[in-house]
Design a protein around this motif. Sequence first.
Motif, mmCIF file in Angstrom:
data_model
loop_
_atom_site.group_PDB
_atom_site.id
_atom_site.type_symbol
_atom_site.label_atom_id
_atom_site.label_comp_id
_atom_site.label_asym_id
_atom_site.label_seq_id
_atom_site.Cartn_x
_atom_site.Cartn_y
_atom_site.Cartn_z
ATOM 1 N N ASP A 12 13.879 26.493 33.799
ATOM 2 C CA ASP A 12 12.626 26.778 34.500
ATOM 3 C C ASP A 12 11.920 25.503 34.975
ATOM 4 N N ARG A 13 12.352 24.333 34.491
ATOM 5 C CA ARG A 13 11.697 23.081 34.874
ATOM 6 C C ARG A 13 12.646 22.105 35.565
ATOM 7 N N GLY A 14 13.827 22.598 35.930
ATOM 8 C CA GLY A 14 14.780 21.730 36.606
ATOM 9 C C GLY A 14 16.120 21.723 35.892
ATOM 10 N N PRO A 15 17.152 21.167 36.536
ATOM 11 C CA PRO A 15 18.498 21.203 35.960
ATOM 12 C C PRO A 15 18.663 20.250 34.778
ATOM 13 N N VAL A 16 19.487 20.683 33.840
ATOM 14 C CA VAL A 16 19.883 19.870 32.687
ATOM 15 C C VAL A 16 21.393 19.709 32.735
ATOM 16 N N LEU A 17 21.864 18.496 32.442
ATOM 17 C CA LEU A 17 23.300 18.218 32.431
ATOM 18 C C LEU A 17 23.841 18.313 31.014
ATOM 19 N N VAL A 18 25.042 18.873 30.898
ATOM 20 C CA VAL A 18 25.813 18.773 29.663
ATOM 21 C C VAL A 18 26.897 17.730 29.933
ATOM 22 N N ASP A 19 26.718 16.525 29.352
ATOM 23 C CA ASP A 19 27.547 15.342 29.587
ATOM 24 C C ASP A 19 27.324 14.798 31.003
ATOM 25 N N THR A 20 27.847 13.595 31.242
ATOM 26 C CA THR A 20 27.585 12.940 32.534
ATOM 27 C C THR A 20 28.810 12.303 33.162
ATOM 28 N N GLY A 21 29.835 11.973 32.367
ATOM 29 C CA GLY A 21 31.013 11.313 32.925
ATOM 30 C C GLY A 21 31.002 9.807 32.681
ATOM 31 N N TRP A 22 32.091 9.177 33.088
ATOM 32 C CA TRP A 22 32.353 7.753 32.865
ATOM 33 C C TRP A 22 31.454 6.878 33.743
ATOM 34 N N ASP A 23 31.043 5.736 33.209
ATOM 35 C CA ASP A 23 30.202 4.802 33.957
ATOM 36 C C ASP A 23 31.089 3.971 34.889
ATOM 37 N N ASP A 24 31.279 4.479 36.092
ATOM 38 C CA ASP A 24 32.149 3.868 37.091
ATOM 39 C C ASP A 24 31.612 4.241 38.466
ATOM 40 N N PRO A 25 31.714 3.360 39.465
ATOM 41 C CA PRO A 25 31.156 3.690 40.783
ATOM 42 C C PRO A 25 31.698 4.995 41.370
ATOM 43 N N ALA A 26 33.003 5.231 41.246
ATOM 44 C CA ALA A 26 33.574 6.462 41.794
ATOM 45 C C ALA A 26 33.058 7.690 41.046
ATOM 46 N N SER A 27 32.857 7.535 39.737
ATOM 47 C CA SER A 27 32.346 8.646 38.935
ATOM 48 C C SER A 27 30.898 8.944 39.308
ATOM 49 N N TRP A 28 30.101 7.903 39.473
ATOM 50 C CA TRP A 28 28.708 8.082 39.883
ATOM 51 C C TRP A 28 28.629 8.759 41.255
ATOM 52 N N GLU A 29 29.482 8.355 42.156
ATOM 53 C CA GLU A 29 29.494 8.966 43.491
ATOM 54 C C GLU A 29 29.839 10.450 43.401
ATOM 55 N N ALA A 30 30.828 10.781 42.550
ATOM 56 C CA ALA A 30 31.210 12.185 42.396
ATOM 57 C C ALA A 30 30.083 12.994 41.771
ATOM 58 N N LEU A 31 29.403 12.413 40.793
ATOM 59 C CA LEU A 31 28.298 13.122 40.147
ATOM 60 C C LEU A 31 27.163 13.375 41.129
ATOM 61 N N THR A 32 26.769 12.362 41.863
ATOM 62 C CA THR A 32 25.648 12.539 42.803
ATOM 63 C C THR A 32 26.019 13.483 43.936
ATOM 64 N N ALA A 33 27.264 13.379 44.434
ATOM 65 C CA ALA A 33 27.699 14.292 45.501
ATOM 66 C C ALA A 33 27.741 15.729 44.993
ATOM 67 N N GLY A 34 28.193 15.907 43.758
ATOM 68 C CA GLY A 34 28.249 17.250 43.188
ATOM 69 C C GLY A 34 26.871 17.856 43.016
ATOM 70 N N LEU A 35 25.920 17.041 42.590
ATOM 71 C CA LEU A 35 24.555 17.548 42.438
ATOM 72 C C LEU A 35 23.964 17.927 43.793
ATOM 73 N N ASP A 84 15.572 22.090 23.895
ATOM 74 C CA ASP A 84 14.380 22.306 24.707
ATOM 75 C C ASP A 84 14.777 22.498 26.170
ATOM 76 N N LEU A 85 15.304 23.673 26.466
ATOM 77 C CA LEU A 85 15.662 24.051 27.834
ATOM 78 C C LEU A 85 14.802 25.238 28.218
ATOM 79 N N PRO A 86 13.701 25.009 28.940
ATOM 80 C CA PRO A 86 12.776 26.097 29.264
ATOM 81 C C PRO A 86 13.476 27.255 29.971
ATOM 82 N N GLY A 87 13.317 28.439 29.409
ATOM 83 C CA GLY A 87 13.895 29.637 30.008
ATOM 84 C C GLY A 87 15.337 29.891 29.614
ATOM 85 N N ARG A 88 15.944 29.032 28.755
ATOM 86 C CA ARG A 88 17.329 29.235 28.332
ATOM 87 C C ARG A 88 17.395 29.213 26.807
ATOM 88 N N ARG A 89 18.451 29.808 26.258
ATOM 89 C CA ARG A 89 18.701 29.766 24.813
ATOM 90 C C ARG A 89 20.018 29.023 24.586
#
Length: 341
Positions: free
Chosen positions: A34-57, A163-168
């Motif tokens: 209810d207050r915005g998206p929450v991630l479960v895990d984030t992936g490896w700290d690498d430029p290609a990984s960051w690009e994939a994460l941001t593009a996916g979002l 603490d995920l508003p609106g989720r259990r």
Amino acid sequence: MAPVYDHGGGVRSLRVPIPDNPLGHTLVYVVDTDRGPVLVDTGWDDPASWEALTAGLTACGTSVAEILGVVVTHHHPDHHGLSGRVREASGAWIALHPADAAVVRRTRAARPGRWLTYLAARLTAAGAPEHHVAPLRAAPADALPGLSPALPDREIVPGGLLDLPGRRLRAIWTPGHTPGHVCLHLEEHHPSDRTGHGRLFSGDHLLPGITPHIGLYEDPDDTTMTDPLGDYLDSLERVGRLTPAEVLPAHQHAFDDAAGRVRLLLAHHAERLTGVLALLTGPLTPWQLAERMEWNRPWAEIPHGSRNIAVAEAEAHLRHLVKLDRVQPVPGSDPVAYIAA
């Protein structure tokens, strides 16, 4: 493949690549609240990984700046690696189990090269030959990944709702792969009306076609004889009793019949333990045991880094058998050797 997979009910997954790793990618889950998206895990700290994460979002219709929080299943760099960058871009909180938060603090506080020194000493104590250990002693201090992981803002309370508003979303402590690994039980009706109790974000604890690595809990300053394999087997039993309608793991693909997968993994480790006992008719060091155990390829073809993992897994099985009084160390052996009791 599509950059985003919609699992329904406000849950989507992104494939975030792991550089130079046969696993290929980490499945990062985006959970609407209810207050915005929450991630479960984030992936490896690498430029290609960051690009994939941001593009996916972006493909999800959101952005890193809108992330409310990050729930990390465990501290490994293919799960926790990008958490710090997500927090810098969004102000999101990061939640981690206290046992893995302690690993993060130790890692950040250790002097350069501490982990390589520790690994070399542990392998020597396990009976590794000098030609295997020497490259670790000569490696640069920053040779290992994930040496500056992000400190969490919140501790995950086992059995508690996050603490995920609106989720259990309830945390299930599942040690074994790491001391603070958690699975996350989404206690909500399955969007496709599947039989079972909600959905389970299983991290690396329960995977559809891979047996998770069970090694040693690495704490250079702790001499306690931990039993990671025993922890894992107990955790499997706990997850099997949840009977989720669907499992959403961190690698490979979603699957159902969690209880069936648990039975297969329990049977696998029972067979593994029986095989180890059969090998210990005479004294063997952990290295010698690992050389003789069955892996997915012959020992001669296993690369250096994977041999380190194999020896840790052999030691985890030895520790469990010692705890069960099925194996005992040979008095006076150096490096220590073990034999069936």
